[in-house]
Design a protein around this motif. Sequence first.
Motif, PDB file in Angstrom:
ATOM      1  N   GLN A   8       0.835  -1.204   0.000  1.00 30.11           N
ATOM      2  CA  GLN A   8       0.000   0.000   0.000  1.00 30.11           C
ATOM      3  C   GLN A   8       0.871   1.256   0.000  1.00 30.11           C
ATOM      4  O   GLN A   8       1.902   1.305   0.678  1.00 30.11           O
ATOM      5  CB  GLN A   8      -0.921   0.024   1.223  1.00 30.11           C
TER       6      GLN A   8
ATOM      7  N   PHE B 178       0.629   5.585   0.431  1.00 26.39           N
ATOM      8  CA  PHE B 178      -0.199   6.695   0.893  1.00 26.39           C
ATOM      9  C   PHE B 178       0.491   8.007   0.512  1.00 26.39           C
ATOM     10  O   PHE B 178       1.673   8.198   0.823  1.00 26.39           O
ATOM     11  CB  PHE B 178      -0.395   6.632   2.408  1.00 26.39           C
TER      12      PHE B 178
ATOM     13  N   LYS C 219      -4.086   9.982   0.316  1.00 28.96           N
ATOM     14  CA  LYS C 219      -4.781   9.139  -0.650  1.00 28.96           C
ATOM     15  C   LYS C 219      -4.062   7.790  -0.707  1.00 28.96           C
ATOM     16  O   LYS C 219      -2.833   7.740  -0.747  1.00 28.96           O
ATOM     17  CB  LYS C 219      -4.783   9.799  -2.026  1.00 28.96           C
ATOM     18  N   GLU C 220      -4.830   6.727  -0.754  1.00 29.58           N
ATOM     19  CA  GLU C 220      -4.271   5.385  -0.708  1.00 29.58           C
ATOM     20  C   GLU C 220      -4.301   4.725  -2.085  1.00 29.58           C
ATOM     21  O   GLU C 220      -5.264   4.876  -2.839  1.00 29.58           O
ATOM     22  CB  GLU C 220      -5.041   4.525   0.282  1.00 29.58           C
ATOM     23  N   LYS C 221      -3.226   4.007  -2.412  1.00 30.58           N
ATOM     24  CA  LYS C 221      -3.148   3.276  -3.675  1.00 30.58           C
ATOM     25  C   LYS C 221      -2.564   1.898  -3.387  1.00 30.58           C
ATOM     26  O   LYS C 221      -1.532   1.788  -2.722  1.00 30.58           O
ATOM     27  CB  LYS C 221      -2.279   4.019  -4.683  1.00 30.58           C
TER      28      LYS C 221
END
Length: 366
Positions: free
Chosen positions: A22, A24, A33-35
């Motif tokens: 993950q 951030f 925002k998370e990806k």
Amino acid sequence: MERTLTDRINNKTWSIRQTGNQVFISSNGGKAKEKGFDEPEQAAKYVQKETWSRLKKGFVLHNPQAGAGQPVLHRYIGGGYTGFMPLATMEDTNAFFCGYVVGQFEKVEIYLVDDQGEKQTTHELPGQQFILDMRLCAEQNVLLLNIDHHIAGLSLGNGEMDRYTPKMPASTLSVSGSAALWYDKSSLVVYDLGTNTVRYTRQVECEKYGGHSTQLCATLSHDGCLIAYCTQTDEIVIVDMTTMQERTIAKDKNAMTTSMAFSPDDRLLFTQEQYGSWSLKCYDLNTMTGHKDWMTPDIKSFAIHDRRRLLAVYNYGKIQLFDLQTMKPTMAFEVEHVVKNCAVAFTQDYLAVYTDYGCVSLYALT
């Protein structure tokens, strides 16, 4: 892993953090925002790509709390790799000089960068020139420059430039105290920058390695008494300028020597080989033979920290540090934002790195 970059001109911050697969991202302290990614390796590559994108936009990474092997500083100074990454550090500081070709060889700028990434232009040269190497003579406050195989000195006090040699087919440059070593009119010359006098000259004949590259490399010892030089690919000559005695080291393999440095106690000589070897050799000056416990893989660049007695070797994206008292490796870490090559030099507390991507960095040693 977490990185925070700052755009000091526009007073902006940008942060990126990786936890497993993950990532951030947040700007100016806002909500992250998370990806997500399938693998942590993919997330790590994304972090590098996004960080590089911000660096190219003028953001600077400055993290004085970085752990060993981690970047304290990243600053992008510009693309357009020319094959040369001139780098020189300032004694007892964490600042360093670097040279950069602007645009389509419009001019050459020399920067002084501090450990916070603040960049100051110290001098400009006209275009269509290359700075092949630079060395600081701290005692005289002069930055010596190898410009297209001629040696010049930039006074850091008044900004004036003195030219010491004409343009030659080949060149070399070394500094010890107030003395500088260079090549002028088929001779090696040791010049005292304090008294503006020649201390030593030695006429040499330089071999053409493979018929295409001139073999010329030389360096001064730390105490300024010894010269090591290589003008023939099968041997290295050691000159004692006090007694004028000369001794010869027979290489175990014909190869082109491109860089040399004495150990801090002047008992060992390290030589970087190029065509024919590509390794870093180490010679014991008591026996004039190769050090029996020393072996490295192919390398691209190296540097020595005199006070800490450390050796840094760069090879295929990785820096390896060696303790020169034990001759054993102590740490290894990846260099960030590099394609193939980089120049390395020790500052007081860090390792300075100038990559072929146009990034200058400082890495923590402890």
